[in-house]
Design a protein around this motif. Sequence first.
Motif, PDB file in Angstrom:
ATOM      1  N   UNK A 134      57.414  42.216 -25.177  1.00 28.27           N
ATOM      2  CA  UNK A 134      56.941  42.454 -26.528  1.00 28.27           C
ATOM      3  C   UNK A 134      56.652  43.943 -26.695  1.00 28.27           C
ATOM      4  N   UNK A 135      56.484  44.375 -27.928  1.00 23.32           N
ATOM      5  CA  UNK A 135      56.278  45.794 -28.201  1.00 23.32           C
ATOM      6  C   UNK A 135      55.058  46.340 -27.470  1.00 23.32           C
ATOM      7  N   UNK A 136      53.956  45.597 -27.497  1.00 24.51           N
ATOM      8  CA  UNK A 136      52.742  46.081 -26.835  1.00 24.51           C
ATOM      9  C   UNK A 136      52.936  46.184 -25.333  1.00 24.51           C
ATOM     10  N   UNK A 137      53.587  45.194 -24.734  1.00 23.29           N
ATOM     11  CA  UNK A 137      53.834  45.230 -23.297  1.00 23.29           C
ATOM     12  C   UNK A 137      54.772  46.374 -22.935  1.00 23.29           C
ATOM     13  N   UNK A 138      55.811  46.584 -23.756  1.00 23.23           N
ATOM     14  CA  UNK A 138      56.782  47.637 -23.473  1.00 23.23           C
ATOM     15  C   UNK A 138      56.140  49.019 -23.556  1.00 23.23           C
ATOM     16  N   UNK A 139      55.310  49.218 -24.571  1.00 16.69           N
ATOM     17  CA  UNK A 139      54.672  50.529 -24.722  1.00 16.69           C
ATOM     18  C   UNK A 139      53.652  50.772 -23.624  1.00 16.69           C
ATOM     19  N   UNK A 140      52.988  49.713 -23.174  1.00 15.60           N
ATOM     20  CA  UNK A 140      52.070  49.858 -22.043  1.00 15.60           C
ATOM     21  C   UNK A 140      52.841  50.214 -20.775  1.00 15.60           C
ATOM     22  N   UNK A 141      53.999  49.567 -20.578  1.00 20.76           N
ATOM     23  CA  UNK A 141      54.827  49.883 -19.414  1.00 20.76           C
ATOM     24  C   UNK A 141      55.309  51.322 -19.461  1.00 20.76           C
ATOM     25  N   UNK A 142      55.642  51.806 -20.643  1.00 23.14           N
ATOM     26  CA  UNK A 142      56.070  53.193 -20.792  1.00 23.14           C
ATOM     27  C   UNK A 142      54.931  54.145 -20.454  1.00 23.14           C
ATOM     28  N   UNK A 143      53.753  53.858 -20.963  1.00 24.78           N
ATOM     29  CA  UNK A 143      52.596  54.715 -20.718  1.00 24.78           C
ATOM     30  C   UNK A 143      52.227  54.773 -19.247  1.00 24.78           C
ATOM     31  N   UNK A 144      52.362  53.644 -18.553  1.00 19.89           N
ATOM     32  CA  UNK A 144      51.979  53.575 -17.152  1.00 19.89           C
ATOM     33  C   UNK A 144      53.107  53.964 -16.203  1.00 19.89           C
ATOM     34  N   UNK A 145      54.276  54.284 -16.748  1.00 25.59           N
ATOM     35  CA  UNK A 145      55.369  54.727 -15.905  1.00 25.59           C
ATOM     36  C   UNK A 145      56.222  53.622 -15.339  1.00 25.59           C
ATOM     37  N   UNK A 146      55.991  52.370 -15.762  1.00 27.11           N
ATOM     38  CA  UNK A 146      56.829  51.270 -15.274  1.00 27.11           C
ATOM     39  C   UNK A 146      58.155  51.217 -16.016  1.00 27.11           C
ATOM     40  N   UNK A 147      58.226  51.866 -17.172  1.00 32.12           N
ATOM     41  CA  UNK A 147      59.466  51.977 -17.941  1.00 32.12           C
ATOM     42  C   UNK A 147      59.703  53.448 -18.245  1.00 32.12           C
ATOM     43  N   UNK A 148      60.976  53.830 -18.307  1.00 32.64           N
ATOM     44  CA  UNK A 148      61.334  55.213 -18.636  1.00 32.64           C
ATOM     45  C   UNK A 148      61.531  55.397 -20.129  1.00 32.64           C
ATOM     46  N   UNK A 149      62.003  54.348 -20.799  1.00 31.87           N
ATOM     47  CA  UNK A 149      62.214  54.407 -22.249  1.00 31.87           C
ATOM     48  C   UNK A 149      62.109  52.997 -22.795  1.00 31.87           C
ATOM     49  N   UNK A 150      61.962  52.911 -24.113  1.00 35.88           N
ATOM     50  CA  UNK A 150      61.791  51.612 -24.768  1.00 35.88           C
ATOM     51  C   UNK A 150      62.672  51.558 -26.006  1.00 35.88           C
ATOM     52  N   UNK A 151      63.360  50.440 -26.168  1.00 35.20           N
ATOM     53  CA  UNK A 151      64.152  50.176 -27.361  1.00 35.20           C
ATOM     54  C   UNK A 151      63.360  49.204 -28.208  1.00 35.20           C
ATOM     55  N   UNK A 152      62.868  49.676 -29.359  1.00 35.95           N
ATOM     56  CA  UNK A 152      61.997  48.841 -30.175  1.00 35.95           C
ATOM     57  C   UNK A 152      62.216  49.108 -31.651  1.00 35.95           C
ATOM     58  N   UNK A 153      61.471  48.383 -32.468  1.00 35.03           N
ATOM     59  CA  UNK A 153      61.582  48.507 -33.924  1.00 35.03           C
ATOM     60  C   UNK A 153      60.354  49.235 -34.452  1.00 35.03           C
ATOM     61  N   UNK A 154      60.599  50.160 -35.351  1.00 33.25           N
ATOM     62  CA  UNK A 154      59.535  50.941 -35.952  1.00 33.25           C
ATOM     63  C   UNK A 154      59.312  50.467 -37.398  1.00 33.25           C
ATOM     64  N   UNK A 155      58.133  50.689 -37.970  1.00 35.22           N
ATOM     65  CA  UNK A 155      57.038  51.446 -37.377  1.00 35.22           C
ATOM     66  C   UNK A 155      56.258  50.632 -36.353  1.00 35.22           C
ATOM     67  N   UNK A 156      55.842  51.318 -35.292  1.00 39.63           N
ATOM     68  CA  UNK A 156      54.980  50.716 -34.273  1.00 39.63           C
ATOM     69  C   UNK A 156      54.301  51.843 -33.518  1.00 39.63           C
ATOM     70  N   UNK A 157      52.993  51.737 -33.337  1.00 36.17           N
ATOM     71  CA  UNK A 157      52.236  52.767 -32.628  1.00 36.17           C
ATOM     72  C   UNK A 157      52.435  52.585 -31.131  1.00 36.17           C
ATOM     73  N   UNK A 158      53.247  53.464 -30.530  1.00 36.10           N
ATOM     74  CA  UNK A 158      53.593  53.321 -29.113  1.00 36.10           C
ATOM     75  C   UNK A 158      52.995  54.448 -28.275  1.00 36.10           C
ATOM     76  N   UNK A 159      52.015  55.153 -28.801  1.00 33.49           N
ATOM     77  CA  UNK A 159      51.377  56.203 -28.020  1.00 33.49           C
ATOM     78  C   UNK A 159      52.040  57.554 -28.224  1.00 33.49           C
ATOM     79  N   UNK A 160      51.863  58.427 -27.247  1.00 29.89           N
ATOM     80  CA  UNK A 160      52.346  59.809 -27.329  1.00 29.89           C
ATOM     81  C   UNK A 160      53.799  59.858 -26.875  1.00 29.89           C
TER      82      UNK A 160
END
Length: 300
Positions: A134-160
């Motif tokens: 899900x979007x929240x899980x993917x963005x958390x994985x990106x923030x923590x370094x478990x993912x390098x990039x995320x393919x998602x739908x905007x608008x969505x607050x995914x951090x920095x």
Amino acid sequence: MAQTYLPTLKQLQYLVALHDSGHFGRAAEACFVTQSTLSAGIRELETLIGVVLVERTRRVVRFTPLGERIVDKARLVLREADELGDMARAAGRPLSGEMRMSVIPTIAPFLLPRILPRLRKEYPDLKLFLREETSSQACEALSHGRADCVLLAMPYACGDVEVAPLFDDALFVAFPKGEPDMPPPTIRPEDIDATRLLMLEDGHCLKDHALAACNRPELRAEATMMGTSLHTMVQMVDNGLGVTMLPAMAIDAGILDHTNVAARPLEAENASRKIALVWRKASPRVEDFRLLAGVLAASR
């Protein structure tokens, strides 16, 4: 001068894995080591810095307040260490080596089958590891370094993050064929019966995009939130249980094939979601991600 002993990356990996799983056995499996090896590594870390990080009981693994803070710092250290390798890969051939991409469920089954063959053909040295979240899980994985990039739908607050818009994905209203008898070429939000609207469960950003496009607050209160996937939603509509909203990419991919379900475009402002590739700001692989974004956009 007194010698300074620093934690090893392996010890930090063990600590983060234990925090993520909350269980020594599952953490050891995630790190591909035995439970005794992982436990010993964390004890060595605690001895090294002279404090207890984890309270151990027979049933519960509980991190101390200092342990929580050190876990947060460990994530940053591990992410920076990963990016050292990224820098080396970025200096070589474009889109080569390993890349971890998270994709949300309302995109993955419809877009990936079109883009993966082209990526394999044009960039055979790229090892793309995919994870559907899900979007929240993917963005958390990106923030923590478990993912390098995320393919998602905007608008969505995914951090920095850096955002590369790919294309707009229009929203459609799906309903059983013959209902209404003479469906208009487009459907306005006010024509949707809120009591018959079926939507995805919380956690799926498509629900929020669709409700925002309709701009009818009562829809959120009256719609039935129960679908776990778009395929499930289509099956419920096909069985006469109501109507739902689908993105164009799902319809283009044939989600309505072999069903008694029809769809019409939603007639409203912002009746679409914006598909985008996002990655952490200052990532050393920014050129790779921009190149990947170009491939994704062209594959649409």
